[in-house]
Design a protein around this motif. Structure first.
Motif, mmCIF file in Angstrom:
data_model
loop_
_atom_site.group_PDB
_atom_site.id
_atom_site.type_symbol
_atom_site.label_atom_id
_atom_site.label_comp_id
_atom_site.label_asym_id
_atom_site.label_seq_id
_atom_site.Cartn_x
_atom_site.Cartn_y
_atom_site.Cartn_z
ATOM 1 N N LEU A 5 0.840 -1.193 0.000
ATOM 2 C CA LEU A 5 0.000 0.000 0.000
ATOM 3 C C LEU A 5 0.879 1.249 0.000
ATOM 4 C CD1 LEU A 5 -2.835 -1.019 2.489
ATOM 5 C CD2 LEU A 5 -2.967 -0.850 0.003
ATOM 6 N N GLY A 6 0.487 2.212 -0.819
ATOM 7 C CA GLY A 6 1.221 3.464 -0.902
ATOM 8 C C GLY A 6 2.404 3.425 -1.856
ATOM 9 N N GLN A 7 2.732 2.226 -2.349
ATOM 10 C CA GLN A 7 3.878 2.084 -3.262
ATOM 11 C C GLN A 7 3.401 2.081 -4.714
ATOM 12 O OE1 GLN A 7 7.185 2.004 -2.229
ATOM 13 N NE2 GLN A 7 6.135 2.592 -0.345
ATOM 14 N N PRO A 8 4.282 2.505 -5.641
ATOM 15 C CA PRO A 8 3.899 2.515 -7.050
ATOM 16 C C PRO A 8 3.694 1.095 -7.579
ATOM 17 C CG PRO A 8 6.002 3.670 -6.713
ATOM 18 C CD PRO A 8 5.617 3.054 -5.414
ATOM 19 N N ILE A 9 2.707 0.953 -8.454
ATOM 20 C CA ILE A 9 2.476 -0.311 -9.166
ATOM 21 C C ILE A 9 3.382 -0.275 -10.393
ATOM 22 C CG2 ILE A 9 0.795 -1.664 -10.487
ATOM 23 C CD1 ILE A 9 -0.199 -1.569 -7.719
ATOM 24 N N PRO A 10 4.186 -1.317 -10.635
ATOM 25 C CA PRO A 10 4.999 -1.323 -11.860
ATOM 26 C C PRO A 10 4.098 -1.198 -13.086
ATOM 27 C CG PRO A 10 5.631 -3.124 -10.388
ATOM 28 C CD PRO A 10 4.380 -2.510 -9.816
ATOM 29 N N ASP A 11 4.548 -0.432 -14.056
ATOM 30 C CA ASP A 11 3.745 -0.237 -15.260
ATOM 31 C C ASP A 11 3.588 -1.573 -15.983
ATOM 32 O OD1 ASP A 11 2.237 1.227 -17.034
ATOM 33 O OD2 ASP A 11 3.947 1.789 -18.283
ATOM 34 N N PHE A 12 2.445 -1.768 -16.622
ATOM 35 C CA PHE A 12 2.240 -2.971 -17.425
ATOM 36 C C PHE A 12 1.345 -2.649 -18.608
ATOM 37 C CE2 PHE A 12 -1.243 -3.044 -14.370
ATOM 38 C CZ PHE A 12 -2.342 -3.471 -15.109
ATOM 39 N N THR A 13 1.478 -3.461 -19.631
ATOM 40 C CA THR A 13 0.677 -3.350 -20.843
ATOM 41 C C THR A 13 0.091 -4.714 -21.126
ATOM 42 O OG1 THR A 13 2.087 -1.597 -21.709
ATOM 43 C CG2 THR A 13 0.798 -2.806 -23.318
ATOM 44 N N ALA A 14 -1.174 -4.759 -21.542
ATOM 45 C CA ALA A 14 -1.833 -6.035 -21.823
ATOM 46 C C ALA A 14 -2.893 -5.856 -22.901
ATOM 47 C CB ALA A 14 -2.466 -6.579 -20.545
ATOM 48 N N SER A 15 -3.175 -6.935 -23.606
ATOM 49 C CA SER A 15 -4.241 -6.918 -24.617
ATOM 50 C C SER A 15 -5.597 -6.882 -23.933
ATOM 51 C CB SER A 15 -4.171 -8.177 -25.481
ATOM 52 O OG SER A 15 -2.963 -8.199 -26.177
ATOM 53 N N ALA A 16 -6.475 -6.021 -24.453
ATOM 54 C CA ALA A 16 -7.808 -5.896 -23.863
ATOM 55 C C ALA A 16 -8.867 -5.953 -24.965
ATOM 56 C CB ALA A 16 -7.905 -4.586 -23.085
ATOM 57 N N THR A 17 -10.113 -6.015 -24.521
ATOM 58 C CA THR A 17 -11.234 -6.073 -25.454
ATOM 59 C C THR A 17 -11.325 -4.788 -26.271
ATOM 60 O OG1 THR A 17 -12.584 -5.380 -23.565
ATOM 61 C CG2 THR A 17 -12.624 -7.731 -24.124
ATOM 62 N N SER A 18 -12.192 -4.824 -27.293
ATOM 63 C CA SER A 18 -12.401 -3.694 -28.214
ATOM 64 C C SER A 18 -11.122 -3.353 -28.967
ATOM 65 C CB SER A 18 -12.927 -2.454 -27.485
ATOM 66 O OG SER A 18 -14.102 -2.766 -26.765
ATOM 67 N N ASP A 19 -10.272 -4.370 -29.197
ATOM 68 C CA ASP A 19 -9.028 -4.157 -29.942
ATOM 69 C C ASP A 19 -8.145 -3.102 -29.312
ATOM 70 O OD1 ASP A 19 -8.466 -5.857 -31.946
ATOM 71 O OD2 ASP A 19 -9.613 -4.793 -33.487
ATOM 72 N N THR A 20 -8.128 -3.046 -27.997
ATOM 73 C CA THR A 20 -7.331 -2.038 -27.317
ATOM 74 C C THR A 20 -6.161 -2.690 -26.593
ATOM 75 O OG1 THR A 20 -8.697 -2.150 -25.323
ATOM 76 C CG2 THR A 20 -9.322 -0.508 -26.958
ATOM 77 N N THR A 21 -5.188 -1.874 -26.284
ATOM 78 C CA THR A 21 -4.079 -2.291 -25.433
ATOM 79 C C THR A 21 -4.157 -1.431 -24.186
ATOM 80 O OG1 THR A 21 -2.735 -2.874 -27.335
ATOM 81 C CG2 THR A 21 -1.574 -2.493 -25.282
ATOM 82 N N PHE A 22 -4.159 -2.092 -23.037
ATOM 83 C CA PHE A 22 -4.245 -1.378 -21.772
ATOM 84 C C PHE A 22 -2.829 -1.119 -21.277
ATOM 85 C CE2 PHE A 22 -4.124 -1.248 -17.179
ATOM 86 C CZ PHE A 22 -5.171 -0.397 -16.871
ATOM 87 N N THR A 23 -2.509 0.131 -20.969
ATOM 88 C CA THR A 23 -1.226 0.480 -20.364
ATOM 89 C C THR A 23 -1.515 1.312 -19.124
ATOM 90 O OG1 THR A 23 -0.155 0.478 -22.523
ATOM 91 C CG2 THR A 23 1.015 1.603 -20.745
ATOM 92 N N LEU A 24 -1.061 0.838 -17.982
ATOM 93 C CA LEU A 24 -1.378 1.510 -16.722
ATOM 94 C C LEU A 24 -0.900 2.963 -16.715
ATOM 95 C CD1 LEU A 24 -2.618 1.259 -13.906
ATOM 96 C CD2 LEU A 24 -0.372 0.512 -13.083
ATOM 97 N N SER A 25 0.335 3.198 -17.155
ATOM 98 C CA SER A 25 0.893 4.558 -17.080
ATOM 99 C C SER A 25 0.114 5.566 -17.932
ATOM 100 C CB SER A 25 2.363 4.552 -17.476
ATOM 101 O OG SER A 25 2.505 4.085 -18.804
ATOM 102 N N ALA A 26 -0.615 5.073 -18.943
ATOM 103 C CA ALA A 26 -1.403 5.968 -19.806
ATOM 104 C C ALA A 26 -2.581 6.573 -19.038
ATOM 105 C CB ALA A 26 -1.907 5.212 -21.030
ATOM 106 N N LEU A 27 -2.874 6.025 -17.862
ATOM 107 C CA LEU A 27 -4.025 6.500 -17.084
ATOM 108 C C LEU A 27 -3.628 7.386 -15.902
ATOM 109 C CD1 LEU A 27 -6.115 3.229 -17.190
ATOM 110 C CD2 LEU A 27 -6.591 5.364 -18.377
ATOM 111 N N ARG A 28 -2.380 7.849 -15.865
ATOM 112 C CA ARG A 28 -1.979 8.767 -14.794
ATOM 113 C C ARG A 28 -2.966 9.927 -14.762
ATOM 114 N NH1 ARG A 28 0.726 5.231 -13.537
ATOM 115 N NH2 ARG A 28 2.933 5.127 -13.064
ATOM 116 N N GLY A 29 -3.301 10.366 -13.560
ATOM 117 C CA GLY A 29 -4.289 11.431 -13.419
ATOM 118 C C GLY A 29 -5.688 10.882 -13.161
ATOM 119 N N LYS A 30 -5.846 9.576 -13.395
ATOM 120 C CA LYS A 30 -7.113 8.912 -13.071
ATOM 121 C C LYS A 30 -6.837 7.811 -12.065
ATOM 122 C CE LYS A 30 -9.664 9.488 -17.406
ATOM 123 N NZ LYS A 30 -10.703 10.358 -16.884
#
Length: 158
Positions: A5-30
Motif C-alpha cells: 500500500l502506498g507504493q507505485p504499481i509497476p507499469d504494465f501493458t496487456a491486450s484488452a477487449t475492443s481491440d485495445t491495449t491497456f497500459t497503466l501509465s497511460a491513465l496517470r491522473g485517473k
C-alpha cells in the motif's frame, strides 16, 4: 514480488477487449480499479462484472477507470463483455503476467482436486499510480459498493 500500500504499481501493458491495449501509465491522473476474476461467463464473475457495470457512472464521477482481468482468451473476454453489456474493457491475461504482478494466482480446491487459479481480488490504484487499497479473497455480494466507497473517498481526498 509483493505490492505494498502506498507504493507505485509497476507499469504494465496487456491486450484488452475492443481491440485495445491497456497500459497503466497511460491513465496517470485517473484512479484505476483492476479487478481479477476466475473465469468469464461464470455466475460469480457475471454478478461482479454486472455490479461494476451498473455503478460505472458513479466510478466515472470519482475519476476512476474500471478494468477486469482473467486468464481467458480475448475471444472469450469479448463474448463475455458483449453478452453482459459491460461498459468497460477486459484484459486477456493468458500468460498470467498481470496475475503474477498482483500475486493473485493461488492454489484452490474444486471438487477435492487442487489447481492453480485466480483468487478473486480487486486493487484500487490512485491517480499517481500507487496502490491505495486491495481486497483479496473477495466475496461478490456488496463488494463493488465497498470499492466504490473507497474510490469516492480517495477522489475526495479522504
Amino acid at each position: 514480488m509483493s505490492l505494498e500500500l502506498g507504493q507505485p504499481i509497476p507499469d504494465f501493458t496487456a491486450s484488452a477487449t475492443s481491440d485495445t491495449t491497456f497500459t497503466l501509465s497511460a491513465l496517470r491522473g485517473k484512479q484505476v480499479v483492476v479487478y481479477f476474476y476466475p473465469k468469464a461467463s461464470t455466475p460469480g464473475c457475471t454478478t461482479e462484472g454486472g455490479d461494476f457495470r451498473d455503478r460505472k457512472a458513479q466510478f466515472d464521477a470519482a475519476n476512476t477507470v474500471i478494468i477486469g482481468v482473467s486468464r481467458d482468451g480475448i475471444r472469450a473476454q469479448e463474448n463475455f463483455k458483449a453478452k453482459q453489456d459491460f461498459n468497460f474493457e477486459l484484459i486477456s491475461d493468458k500468460d498470467e503476467s498481470v496475475c503474477q504482478l498482483f500475486d493473485v494466482i493461488k492454489l484452490k480446491k474444486l471438487y477435492g482436486k487442487e489447481h492453480l487459479g485466480i483468487e478473486r481480488s480487486t486493487f484500487l490504484i490512485d491517480s499517481e499510480g500507487n496502490l491505495a487499497h486491495e481486497w483479496r479473497g473477495v466475496k461478490v455480494p456488496g463488494h463493488v459498493d465497498e470499492v466504490l466507497a473507497a474510490a469516492q473517498a480517495l477522489h475526495n481526498g479522504h
